[in-house]
Design a protein around this motif. Structure first.
Motif, PDB file in Angstrom:
ATOM      1  N   GLU A 169       1.145  -1.680  -0.298  1.00 28.37           N
ATOM      2  CA  GLU A 169       0.209  -0.434  -0.322  1.00 28.37           C
ATOM      3  C   GLU A 169       0.996   1.442  -0.209  1.00 28.37           C
ATOM      4  O   GLU A 169       0.629   2.426  -0.524  1.00 28.37           O
ATOM      5  CB  GLU A 169      -0.313   0.167   1.620  1.00 28.37           C
TER       6      GLU A 169
ATOM      7  N   ASP B  10       2.489   2.218  -3.107  1.00 25.65           N
ATOM      8  CA  ASP B  10       1.287   2.422  -3.997  1.00 25.65           C
ATOM      9  C   ASP B  10       0.672   3.689  -3.989  1.00 25.65           C
ATOM     10  O   ASP B  10      -0.866   4.092  -4.728  1.00 25.65           O
ATOM     11  CB  ASP B  10      -0.413   1.491  -4.304  1.00 25.65           C
TER      12      ASP B  10
ATOM     13  N   ASP C 250      -4.280  10.668  -2.916  1.00 26.94           N
ATOM     14  CA  ASP C 250      -4.568   9.219  -2.488  1.00 26.94           C
ATOM     15  C   ASP C 250      -4.524   9.820  -0.442  1.00 26.94           C
ATOM     16  O   ASP C 250      -4.917  10.985   0.012  1.00 26.94           O
ATOM     17  CB  ASP C 250      -3.708   8.441  -1.832  1.00 26.94           C
TER      18      ASP C 250
END
Length: 305
Positions: A252, A255, A260
């Motif tokens: 995570e 990414d 986000d």
């Protein structure tokens, strides 16, 4: 509660790497001098330099100046390796001690002293050579006063006044003390008229160790608990306002991209932790005062025990 990934989040206070805060420890030379001992020795060797300068100026009739460059604790072998192959090492014994003191200087310097004391005039250092009997007698007479000044300048660090014993010319082969013995060495720059050279004084560390330890004990005794409290209160301490931590997988993290959102597991009504390093010292709520961010202490660690 959410926060965007491109915002800056406060992190835990982290101490500097130990290697950047502490000097390397040389295990091959475990003996060390504390700062108080170094200051005491430097003061003594500087006082000796002033006395010796005045003596040379009066006896040699040329203005002399000695400047202390440094004081160090080394083995006798290390000290001897730094000296010229041929030099004047004037050895003096101490009453009740086997270890001698040494005052070292260049043979060319000593020969210039002799020329001046005999009424000659010279503006440059003569070629170095060993002393003749007459020259040795003059140097010995000069060094008797020098060792008296050494005892006076060291201000009680030496147990007795050093007494002339001998002159050695080769430090590599004439070992006046054990090669591994710890010695305190004072290094000087010596200027006599227009001539510049160097000189050293060597004192066995064992001779002055007890007196240096007593000096350190006196200094420690003068340090009261109030001084300790004052030092602790004035020590800078970095603190951090910390939210409840969030654990996510490495995938995570890889990414993540700008924009986000990460949902932090910290309730809006729960105070944040105020920490120093990894130690919680209080609970606080965030706020602001003008353009500055602030926090309001709600509970200290003592209140929760």
């Amino acid at each position: 509660m959410t926060i965007t990934a491109d915002e800056t989040v406060a992190t835990d206070a982290r101490s500097d790497a130990p290697a950047s805060r502490y000097p390397e420890y040389d295990f091959s030379r475990p003996a060390q001098l504390d700062r108080e001992s170094i200051r005491h020795l430097e003061a003594g060797f500087e006082a000796f330099a002033r006395l010796w300068s005045a003596q040379l100026t009066a006896k040699v009739r040329v203005r002399a100046h000695l400047a202390l460059e440094r004081v160090e604790l080394v083995s006798y072998e290390e000290y001897a390796e730094t000296l010229p192959v041929t030099t004047a090492m004037v050895v003096a014994g101490l009453a009740g001690r086997e270890e001698p003191c040494v005052v070292q200087f260049g043979l060319d310097s000593a020969l210039l002293w002799v020329v001046q004391m005999m009424g000659g005039r010279s503006t440059s250092l003569p070629a170095a050579r060993t002393f003749t009997p007459i020259e040795l007698a003059l140097v010995r007479h000069l060094m008797d006063d020098t060792f008296e000044h050494l005892h006076a300048g060291m201000d009680g660090l030496l147990p007795a006044e050093p007494r002339f014993s001998a002159v050695h010319y080769n430090p590599q082969y004439m070992q006046v003390i054990s090669a591994t013995a710890a010695v305190i060495v004072a290094r000087y720059s010596l200027r006599l008229g227009d001539a510049e050279t160097t000189a050293t004084v060597m004192i066995p560390a064992s001779v002055v160790a007890d007196r240096l330890a007593a000096t350190g004990a006196d200094a420690a005794g003068a340090h009261t608990p109030a001084h300790t409290v004052e030092q602790v209160r004035s020590t800078p301490l970095e603190v951090t306002l910390r939210l409840a931590p969030l654990t996510i997988g490495a995938g995570e993290v890889l990414d993540l991209a700008p924009g986000d959102l990460l949902r932090l597991p910290h309730p809006e009504t729960k105070p944040y932790e105020l920490v120093a390093g990894d130690t919680r010292i209080a609970l606080a709520t965030p706020g602001s005062r003008g353009s500055r961010l602030t926090c309001l202490i709600t509970t200290t660690s003592e209140e929760t025990h």
